[in-house]
Design an enzyme around this catalytic site. Structure first.
Site, PDB file in Angstrom:
ATOM      1  CD  GLN A  31      -2.915  -1.179   2.288  1.00 26.84           C
ATOM      2  OE1 GLN A  31      -2.586  -1.858   3.249  1.00 26.84           O
ATOM      3  NE2 GLN A  31      -4.034  -0.490   2.263  1.00 26.84           N
ATOM      4  CG  HIS A 124      -1.013  -6.222   5.285  1.00 24.95           C
ATOM      5  ND1 HIS A 124      -1.019  -5.567   6.495  1.00 24.95           N
ATOM      6  CD2 HIS A 124      -2.137  -5.809   4.651  1.00 24.95           C
ATOM      7  CE1 HIS A 124      -2.096  -4.796   6.583  1.00 24.95           C
ATOM      8  NE2 HIS A 124      -2.785  -4.917   5.464  1.00 24.95           N
ATOM      9  CG  ASN A 168      -3.527  -7.443   8.047  1.00 26.81           C
ATOM     10  OD1 ASN A 168      -3.641  -6.911   9.155  1.00 26.81           O
ATOM     11  ND2 ASN A 168      -4.286  -7.097   7.018  1.00 26.81           N
ATOM     12  CD  GLU A 169      -8.031  -6.710   8.263  1.00 26.25           C
ATOM     13  OE1 GLU A 169      -8.359  -6.734   7.060  1.00 26.25           O
ATOM     14  OE2 GLU A 169      -8.294  -5.760   9.004  1.00 26.25           O
TER      15      GLU A 169
END
Ligand code: FCB
Length: 436
Positions: A31, A124, A168-169
Site C-alpha cells: 500500500q 499482508h 494480517n486479517e
C-alpha cells in the site's frame, strides 16, 4: 470477563493510559512502497483495474522510508507497524533475493535507530505471483512455502523486531478473495474460503513455532479484523442467530482454529459495526439486513463511525486472557476534523476498556500516510499525513498533531475531549485562544 487491571494514573482532567503504552501507526508494504511488480496484486491491477486504481509508485516509501519514520518520530510515535513483501524477498520460487532482504534490514534498522518498538507483519494480503500461479492459499502446499519463507527471513530480521504478526486479517483475506471474489484471485466459493482460512491457521501455527525456535524471546500473534455486532428486535431468533454466526465465523474462527497457545497477544483491527434487522425483502438467506450504516455517520468508505463498538470488542476479546494490541483503526475522510474527533472518541472508548480491566497494550492508527486502498485505489484518505501523489510531498494534517499531543500526555487531556462537540474545529483545540 476481563481481569488483570493495569495501573492507570489518575487526575481529574486527563484520561491517562497505562505506562509503557505503545502509540504508533500501521502501514502495509504494497500500500505504500510502490512498484511491487512480482506480486499477485500487481498482476491483478494490470489486468483488471483501470489505470487510476493501480498501485504504481504508491507513496514511494521503498525509497522514502527514512523521511516517513522521521515524521512519525517527530509526531511522538514510539512504535510502528509495517509489513515486508514476500514477493520481493522470494521473487521466484525458492530463490531469495539478498538485496531485497538487505533493504528490509536497513528499513528496520532505521526504525530501531530512532527508538521505535517494531511490529512486523509477514503477510499482508499480497503474495508472490509464482505462489498465486500454484493456486495460492487454496493449495495446501502454501503452508510449506510460507514456512520456508519464515525460516529464511526471521533470522535475518529478528534483531530489529519486537512483535511479529504472522498474517494480517486472515478472515478478510479469505472473505474478499475466495468468498466475495472481489480481490485476487477472485474466486466465489464458501468452501474455498474456509479452506483458505484453514491453511492460514496452519501456516500461522508453523510460523509461530519457527519464530519462537529461532528467537526464543519474541512475541508472536496475528491481526484479525473484528466487528462489533448487534440486533434490533430482542425476540427475533433469526437476528440473534445472524449475530451468533457472524461472530463465530467472522470474529472468532481464526482464533478458535489456532488456539490460545499459538498467540502471545491478540492483534485486533477494528473498523466495522453491524446491526441486524429482519428484512423480508432480503432475498438471500438469512432474511436480515445490516441497517446500522443506513442510519448513522459513515466514512468515505461507507463504514459506520461507531466508537462504542471498539469498547464492545475489547470486552469480548478479553475472554482470551491475552494482551491486546489494536493493530489497526482509522477513518477514510478528506475532512480532517472528522479524523480528529474519530481519534479522540475511539481512544476514549479504549481508555474505558482499560479501566474496565482489559489488558490493552498499544494502539496503531491506520494509517501514518495516505496510501493505496486496494480495489478502491488512492481516493480514500486514511493518513494522519497527507500525500500529494503528483509530487510525493508529505503534509501533516491537524489530526497528526492531536495524536502527537495524546502521545506526549500518554492520555487524553480534557481540552481534547471538548473537541467531541461538533462545532469545535481542530485549530481551536490545538491552538486555544488565550483570553483575558
Ligand atoms: C484493513 C487492512 C488494511 C487497510 C485498512 C483500511 O482491513 O488490513 O490494509 O486497507 O483495512
Amino acid at each position: 470477563m476481563p481481569g488483570n487491571p493495569q495501573k492507570v494514573k489518575h487526575d481529574h482532567t486527563t484520561l491517562f493510559f497505562p505506562e509503557g503504552f505503545l502509540w504508533g501507526a500501521a502501514t502495509s508494504a504494497h500500500q505504500v512502497e510502490g512498484n511491487n511488480v512480482n506480486s499477485d496484486w500487481w498482476d491483478f491491477e494490470q489486468k483488471n483495474q483501470p489505470p487510476e486504481k493501480r498501485s504504481g509508485l504508491a507513496c514511494d516509501q521503498y525509497n522514502r522510508y527514512a523521511e516517513d519514520f522521521e515524521l512519525a518520530k517527530n509526531l511522538n510515535h514510539n512504535a510502528h507497524r509495517l509489513s515486508i513483501e514476500w514477493a520481493r524477498i522470494e521473487p521466484k520460487e525458492g530463490e531469495f533475493d539478498q538485496p531485497a532482504i538487505d533493504h528490509y534490514v536497513q528499513v528496520l534498522k532505521a526504525l530501531k535507530d530512532k527508538g521505535f518498538t517494531v511490529m512486523l507483519t509477514l503477510h499482508h494480503f499480497t503474495n508472490p505471483k509464482w505462489l498465486a500461479d500454484k493456486g495460492g492459499w487454496k493449495n495446501g502446499k502454501v503452508v510449506f512455502y510460507f514456512e520456508r519463507f519464515v525460516k529464511k527471513i526471521v533470522p535475518e530480521l529478528q534483531e530489529y523486531v519486537d512483535l511479529w504478526i504472522t498474517i494480517n486479517e486472515p478472515n478478510v483475506y479469505a472473505y474478499n478473495c475466495y468468498f466475495l471474489g472481489v480481490w485476487p484471485p477472485q474466486k466465489k466459493s464458501k468452501w474455498l474460503a474456509l479452506k483458505v482460512l484453514w491453511n492460514m491457521a496452519k501456516a500461522h501455527k508453523k510460523a509461530y513455532n519457527w519464530i519462537h525456535k529461532l528467537t526464543p524471546t519474541s512475541r508472536v500473534g496475528a491481526a484479525c479484523n473484528v466487528a462489533s455486532l448487534g440486533f434490533y428486535h430482542k425476540h427475533s431468533i433469526i437476528e440473534a442467530l445472524t449475530v451468533w454466526a457472524t461472530d463465530s465465523f467472522g470474529n472468532h474462527l481464526f482464533y478458535k482454529l489456532t488456539g490460545n497457545k499459538y498467540h502471545d497477544f491478540l492483534g485486533l483491527n477494528y473498523y466495522f459495526n453491524q446491526n441486524f434487522s429482519y428484512d423480508k425483502k432480503h432475498t438471500v438467506f438469512p432474511p436480515v439486513a445490516d441497517i446500522s450504516i443506513s442510519k448513522k455517520d459513515v466514512s468515505d468508505m461507507g463504514w459506520e463511525i461507531y466508537p462504542e463498538g471498539i469498547f464492545d470488542v475489547l470486552m469480548d476479546f478479553a475472554d482470551y486472557k491475552l494482551p491486546i494490541y489494536i493493530t489497526e483503526n482509522g477513518i477514510a475522510t478528506t475532512n480532517d476534523d472528522r479524523r480528529c474527533r474519530f481519534l479522540i472518541a475511539y481512544l476514549k472508548e479504549i481508555y474505558h476498556a482499560i479501566e474496565a480491566g482489559v489488558e490493552v497494550k498499544g494502539y496503531f492508527h491506520w494509517s501514518l500516510i495516505d496510501n493505496f486502498e486496494w480495489a478502491n485505489g488512492f481516493e480514500p484518505r486514511f493518513g494522519l499525513v497527507e500525500i500529494d501523489y503528483q509530487t510525493q510531498k508529505r503534509t501533516l494534517r491537524p489530526s497528526s498533531k492531536v495524536y502527537a499531543e495524546i502521545i506526549k500526555t500518554n492520555g487524553i487531556y480534557h481540552h481534547l475531549l471538548r473537541f467531541l462537540g461538533h462545532t469545535v474545529q481542530a485549530e481551536e483545540v490545538l491552538y486555544p485562544k488565550v483570553t483575558g
